[in-house]
Scaffold this motif. Structure first.
Motif, PDB file in Angstrom:
ATOM      1  N   LEU A  71       0.835  -1.209   0.000  1.00  0.00           N
ATOM      2  CA  LEU A  71       0.000   0.000   0.000  1.00  0.00           C
ATOM      3  C   LEU A  71       0.863   1.250   0.000  1.00  0.00           C
ATOM      4  N   THR A  72       0.431   2.258  -0.743  1.00  0.00           N
ATOM      5  CA  THR A  72       1.057   3.583  -0.701  1.00  0.00           C
ATOM      6  C   THR A  72      -0.016   4.614  -0.368  1.00  0.00           C
ATOM      7  N   LEU A  73       0.371   5.866  -0.253  1.00  0.00           N
ATOM      8  CA  LEU A  73      -0.567   6.916   0.148  1.00  0.00           C
ATOM      9  C   LEU A  73      -1.295   7.527  -1.046  1.00  0.00           C
ATOM     10  N   VAL A  74      -2.502   8.011  -0.770  1.00  0.00           N
ATOM     11  CA  VAL A  74      -3.339   8.662  -1.782  1.00  0.00           C
ATOM     12  C   VAL A  74      -3.451  10.149  -1.454  1.00  0.00           C
ATOM     13  N   LYS A  96      -2.236  11.427   6.004  1.00  0.00           N
ATOM     14  CA  LYS A  96      -1.557  11.055   7.243  1.00  0.00           C
ATOM     15  C   LYS A  96      -0.785   9.765   7.037  1.00  0.00           C
ATOM     16  N   PRO A  97       0.500   9.758   7.354  1.00  0.00           N
ATOM     17  CA  PRO A  97       1.296   8.533   7.160  1.00  0.00           C
ATOM     18  C   PRO A  97       0.903   7.445   8.149  1.00  0.00           C
ATOM     19  N   TYR A  98       1.091   6.214   7.742  1.00  0.00           N
ATOM     20  CA  TYR A  98       0.863   5.085   8.640  1.00  0.00           C
ATOM     21  C   TYR A  98       2.062   4.960   9.576  1.00  0.00           C
ATOM     22  N   THR A  99       1.811   4.441  10.753  1.00  0.00           N
ATOM     23  CA  THR A  99       2.884   4.351  11.747  1.00  0.00           C
ATOM     24  C   THR A  99       3.634   3.024  11.688  1.00  0.00           C
ATOM     25  N   GLN A 100       3.106   2.056  10.934  1.00  0.00           N
ATOM     26  CA  GLN A 100       3.744   0.740  10.839  1.00  0.00           C
ATOM     27  C   GLN A 100       4.228   0.468   9.420  1.00  0.00           C
ATOM     28  N   LYS A 101       5.290  -0.310   9.305  1.00  0.00           N
ATOM     29  CA  LYS A 101       5.823  -0.668   7.994  1.00  0.00           C
ATOM     30  C   LYS A 101       5.124  -1.900   7.415  1.00  0.00           C
ATOM     31  N   SER A 102       4.533  -2.681   8.287  1.00  0.00           N
ATOM     32  CA  SER A 102       3.760  -3.836   7.845  1.00  0.00           C
ATOM     33  C   SER A 102       2.693  -4.139   8.894  1.00  0.00           C
ATOM     34  N   ASP A 117      -5.439  -7.618  11.375  1.00  0.00           N
ATOM     35  CA  ASP A 117      -5.314  -6.424  12.221  1.00  0.00           C
ATOM     36  C   ASP A 117      -5.669  -5.171  11.422  1.00  0.00           C
ATOM     37  N   PHE A 118      -5.260  -5.149  10.168  1.00  0.00           N
ATOM     38  CA  PHE A 118      -5.575  -4.016   9.291  1.00  0.00           C
ATOM     39  C   PHE A 118      -7.089  -3.886   9.121  1.00  0.00           C
ATOM     40  N   ILE A 119      -7.762  -5.016   8.905  1.00  0.00           N
ATOM     41  CA  ILE A 119      -9.223  -5.010   8.752  1.00  0.00           C
ATOM     42  C   ILE A 119      -9.891  -4.523  10.033  1.00  0.00           C
ATOM     43  N   LYS A 120      -9.420  -4.990  11.187  1.00  0.00           N
ATOM     44  CA  LYS A 120      -9.990  -4.564  12.464  1.00  0.00           C
ATOM     45  C   LYS A 120      -9.855  -3.058  12.648  1.00  0.00           C
ATOM     46  N   MET A 121      -8.693  -2.527  12.281  1.00  0.00           N
ATOM     47  CA  MET A 121      -8.469  -1.086  12.399  1.00  0.00           C
ATOM     48  C   MET A 121      -9.409  -0.308  11.493  1.00  0.00           C
ATOM     49  N   GLU A 122      -9.659  -0.841  10.293  1.00  0.00           N
ATOM     50  CA  GLU A 122     -10.592  -0.165   9.385  1.00  0.00           C
ATOM     51  C   GLU A 122     -12.009  -0.220   9.926  1.00  0.00           C
ATOM     52  N   LEU A 123     -12.415  -1.371  10.471  1.00  0.00           N
ATOM     53  CA  LEU A 123     -13.771  -1.518  10.991  1.00  0.00           C
ATOM     54  C   LEU A 123     -14.004  -0.623  12.207  1.00  0.00           C
ATOM     55  N   ASN A 124     -12.938  -0.335  12.945  1.00  0.00           N
ATOM     56  CA  ASN A 124     -13.029   0.609  14.068  1.00  0.00           C
ATOM     57  C   ASN A 124     -12.780   2.049  13.616  1.00  0.00           C
ATOM     58  N   TYR A 150      -8.088 -12.975   2.880  1.00  0.00           N
ATOM     59  CA  TYR A 150      -7.427 -14.210   2.455  1.00  0.00           C
ATOM     60  C   TYR A 150      -5.903 -14.105   2.504  1.00  0.00           C
ATOM     61  N   GLY A 151      -5.395 -12.932   2.830  1.00  0.00           N
ATOM     62  CA  GLY A 151      -3.955 -12.742   2.846  1.00  0.00           C
ATOM     63  C   GLY A 151      -3.372 -12.792   4.238  1.00  0.00           C
ATOM     64  N   ASP A 152      -2.074 -12.572   4.310  1.00  0.00           N
ATOM     65  CA  ASP A 152      -1.365 -12.656   5.591  1.00  0.00           C
ATOM     66  C   ASP A 152      -0.877 -11.299   6.074  1.00  0.00           C
ATOM     67  N   GLU A 153      -0.315 -10.511   5.163  1.00  0.00           N
ATOM     68  CA  GLU A 153       0.348  -9.287   5.587  1.00  0.00           C
ATOM     69  C   GLU A 153       0.237  -8.222   4.500  1.00  0.00           C
ATOM     70  N   ILE A 154       0.173  -6.977   4.936  1.00  0.00           N
ATOM     71  CA  ILE A 154       0.177  -5.863   3.988  1.00  0.00           C
ATOM     72  C   ILE A 154       1.376  -4.964   4.315  1.00  0.00           C
ATOM     73  N   ILE A 155       2.201  -4.721   3.315  1.00  0.00           N
ATOM     74  CA  ILE A 155       3.390  -3.884   3.481  1.00  0.00           C
ATOM     75  C   ILE A 155       3.001  -2.421   3.244  1.00  0.00           C
ATOM     76  N   ILE A 156       3.438  -1.555   4.129  1.00  0.00           N
ATOM     77  CA  ILE A 156       3.068  -0.136   4.078  1.00  0.00           C
ATOM     78  C   ILE A 156       4.243   0.707   3.597  1.00  0.00           C
TER      79      ILE A 156
END
Length: 319
Positions: free
Chosen positions: A114-117, A129-135, A140-147, A190-196
């Motif tokens: 993922l990159t920034l828009v 706003k930049p993300y604070t994590q590199k991956s 966890d990413f989905i949970k953060m979006e749902l919250n 269905y995936g494992d990790e997203i790189i930021i």
């Protein structure tokens, strides 16, 4: 070129004013081994001719698909079906990307990146706003979006093609609002990790006419999308995500869109009528989260008219 690493998919419908710049930005990438798939969804403004002219001398492998007007979901699905890349990237017909968009996203290892828009409204540019994590683990990413702790757009993500194809993830035809959110959530699950990567590489161009279209009451249809996702997560043994949709994401979507309508001058009684018709007040009451936000919802449900008057008074004092 046999080894296609990335497929760039561009659905187009009557975007003649913008599509040339969009395709130019995709052609001029500092990356090898990618293809461009443009799907013309029955345009009547000369978009197809512009697409052909822009791509005719390009050395980048490309394919132009012309279909009768069937909607953006069908267009993207047709492109996915013929794509050859290990990964898939989406670019909308009136947006553009920087020359390092693909190279910044591609690493050949992760399921997603993922990159920034940057949102562009005339000469105004947002500073994302930049993300604070590199991956981040995808769940966890989905949970953060749902919250609603993070915000993302489906087109800022690069998707591993095998995840999309092997799990038959497609855009749902006929959905008028939120088909991209549904697609991204299902794919990520269905995936494992997203790189930021906090590089600003995607420019989302906003136009006055598109703003008008998105202020219609179809915005409330996002609730149906999330209800469908809740069913999806339950069927895939992810009850925690399904519960978050019911107790967090749906109430916040309802409340946010309601205030959006109020802010844009929609009639209070008309907004309330639409909310009652879709049983949104009941769904709003199911919120279980931040105490301050919960208090706002309670005050609104206790007396919507008084809440509206107070909200408008505060809005006008700020404006």
């Amino acid at each position: 070129m046999d080894n296609i690493k990335v497929s760039v998919i561009v659905p187009v419908f009557n975007a003649g004013e913008y599509i040339g710049k969009t395709i130019d930005s995709i052609i001029n990438q500092d990356f090898d081994s990618y293809e461009i798939i443009v799907v013309d969804d029955g345009s009547t403004d000369g978009s197809l001719e512009i697409i052909k002219k822009t791509l005719e001398n390009s050395q980048i492998p490309n394919r132009i698909i012309h279909q009768k007007n069937s909607g953006v979901s069908v267009a993207r699905n047709n492109a996915i079906d013929v794509s050859k890349g290990e990964y898939i990237v989406f670019v909308d017909a009136d947006d553009y990307i920087t020359s390092n968009h693909i190279s910044t996203l591609y690493n050949g290892k992760s399921d997603f990146s993922l990159t920034l828009v940057v949102k562009k409204d005339g000469e105004k540019l947002t500073d994302p706003k930049p993300y604070t994590q590199k991956s981040i683990k995808t769940e966890d990413f989905i949970k953060m979006e749902l919250n609603m702790q993070i915000v993302f757009n489906f087109f800022q993500i690069m998707y591993r093609a095998s995840i999309i194809k092997e799990n038959n993830i497609r855009f749902t035809p006929g959905i008028v609002y939120g088909e991209d959110i549904e697609f991204a959530h299902k794919a990520l699950s269905y995936g494992d990790e997203i790189i930021i990567n906090n590089e600003k590489t995607y420019y989302y161009v906003q136009h006055p006419e598109s703003a008008i279209k998105t202020t219609e009451y179809k915005r409330f249809k996002i609730v149906e999308i999330f209800e469908g996702l809740a069913d999806f997560y339950n069927k895939n043994n992810k009850p925690e995500l399904a519960n978050l949709i019911t107790t967090s994401r749906i109430p916040k979507a309802i409340f946010g869109n309601m205030n959006f309508f109020f802010h844009n001058g929609y009639d209070f009684n008309e907004v309330m009528s639409n909310m009652k018709e879709q049983d949104l007040l009941t769904k709003l009451s199911k919120y279980e989260g931040d105490s301050k936000f919960k208090l706002k919802i309670r005050l609104f449900l206790l007396n919507p008219k008084i809440y509206y008057k107070m909200w408008m008074k505060l809005k006008n004092s700020i404006d």
